[in-house]
Design an enzyme around this catalytic site. Structure first.
Site, PDB file in Angstrom:
ATOM      1  N   SER A 147     -18.847   2.059  -9.023  1.00  0.00           N
ATOM      2  CA  SER A 147     -17.900   1.113  -8.437  1.00  0.00           C
ATOM      3  C   SER A 147     -16.619   1.443  -8.279  1.00  0.00           C
ATOM      4  CB  SER A 147     -17.967  -0.060  -9.817  1.00  0.00           C
ATOM      5  OG  SER A 147     -17.421  -1.005  -9.591  1.00  0.00           O
ATOM      6  N   ASP A 199     -25.895  -7.245  -4.441  1.00  0.00           N
ATOM      7  CA  ASP A 199     -24.794  -6.919  -5.329  1.00  0.00           C
ATOM      8  C   ASP A 199     -23.513  -7.866  -4.855  1.00  0.00           C
ATOM      9  OD1 ASP A 199     -22.452  -5.759  -6.390  1.00  0.00           O
ATOM     10  OD2 ASP A 199     -23.203  -3.890  -6.251  1.00  0.00           O
ATOM     11  N   HIS A 223     -24.930  -5.957  -9.429  1.00  0.00           N
ATOM     12  CA  HIS A 223     -23.900  -4.704  -9.493  1.00  0.00           C
ATOM     13  C   HIS A 223     -24.323  -3.640 -10.664  1.00  0.00           C
ATOM     14  CE1 HIS A 223     -20.228  -2.988  -8.083  1.00  0.00           C
ATOM     15  NE2 HIS A 223     -19.619  -2.878  -9.232  1.00  0.00           N
TER      16      HIS A 223
HETATM   17  C1  MLT Z   1     -13.011  -2.058  -6.780  1.00  0.00           C
HETATM   18  O1  MLT Z   1     -12.107  -2.821  -6.919  1.00  0.00           O
HETATM   19  O2  MLT Z   1     -12.936  -0.712  -6.581  1.00  0.00           O
HETATM   20  C2  MLT Z   1     -14.453  -2.707  -6.698  1.00  0.00           C
HETATM   21  O3  MLT Z   1     -14.055  -3.906  -6.346  1.00  0.00           O
HETATM   22  C3  MLT Z   1     -15.149  -2.652  -7.570  1.00  0.00           C
HETATM   23  C4  MLT Z   1     -14.830  -2.991  -8.709  1.00  0.00           C
HETATM   24  O4  MLT Z   1     -14.810  -3.972  -9.468  1.00  0.00           O
HETATM   25  O5  MLT Z   1     -14.268  -2.131  -9.694  1.00  0.00           O
END
Ligand code: MLT
Length: 200
Positions: free
Chosen positions: A101, A151, A182
């Site tokens: 992520s 996702d 996710h």
């Molecule tokens: C981010 O902010 O890098 C992406 O949206 C994934 C997350 O939720 O961390």
């Protein structure tokens, strides 16, 4: 940067572990171990806090990144890896990122900004970190993308666009699809481990 380092066996890659939003340097240790128990580990904690949750760069809203901050944090992380390689004596040219992520997004950003930052990368549920940017040549770099067909945070198009952008720069990219939103599932980690063992 706050981190955990574990020395690997001679000649083995160092896995750069990068957690998701709200995680710590402890989160991905079991995954690093599942991918390669003999590899070195450099697991880093993101230095940005969003309502107390560690991240690797700021965002303005979900999926909307603060690009100035992303560029600076990517540079800082790249320098940190170099410093850690000097301090601990691992091979700077044999570092493979494993990110989930937000951690996958900063790993992708390393690839987008620096030719030699990573030998390879396992990106679990990444997005395109920054658009309209010319990538450095990435010939010889291999990338595994684990993505979800459903996702809600990282739409399918993000993984597909990321694959084409990396391939256009010369990287070899494999995408593995799951349908558990996710979440980072055991089967996705297993697919990443198989991919890794075929390459390294
Ligand atoms: C981010 O902010 O890098 C992406 O949206 C994934 C997350 O939720 O961390």
């Amino acid at each position: 940067m706050k981190h955990i380092y574990q020395e690997g066996k001679e000649g083995k890659p160092t896995l750069l572990l990068l957690h998701g939003t709200g995680g710590t340097e402890h989160d991905l240790l079991p995954i690093g171990n599942m991918i390669d128990p003999d590899a070195g580990i450099l697991s880093v904690r993101g230095e940005v806090l969003e309502n107390g949750m560690p991240r690797f760069f700021r965002r303005l809203a979900e999926g909307v990144f603060d690009l100035e901050d992303l560029v600076v944090r990517t540079k800082d992380l790249n320098s940190f890896i170099g410093q850690a390689a000097d301090d601990y004596g691992f091979d700077r040219k044999n570092v493979i990122a494993v990110g989930y992520s937000n951690g996958a997004n900063i790993a992708a950003s390393l690839l987008f900004h620096y030719e030699d930052a990573l030998k390879g990368a396992i990106l679990h549920h990444p997005m395109v970190p920054i658009r309209d940017k010319e990538l450095p040549p990435l010939n010889g770099t291999s990338v595994f993308i684990g993505a979800g067909t459903n996702d809600p945070i990282c739409p399918m198009e993000e993984a597909k666009d990321l694959k084409s952008l990396l391939e256009d720069a010369g990287a070899e990219v494999h995408v593995h699809w799951e349908n558990f939103g996710h979440s980072l599932t055991r089967t996705e980690i297993g697919a990443a481990a198989d991919w890794y063992h075929n390459k390294y």
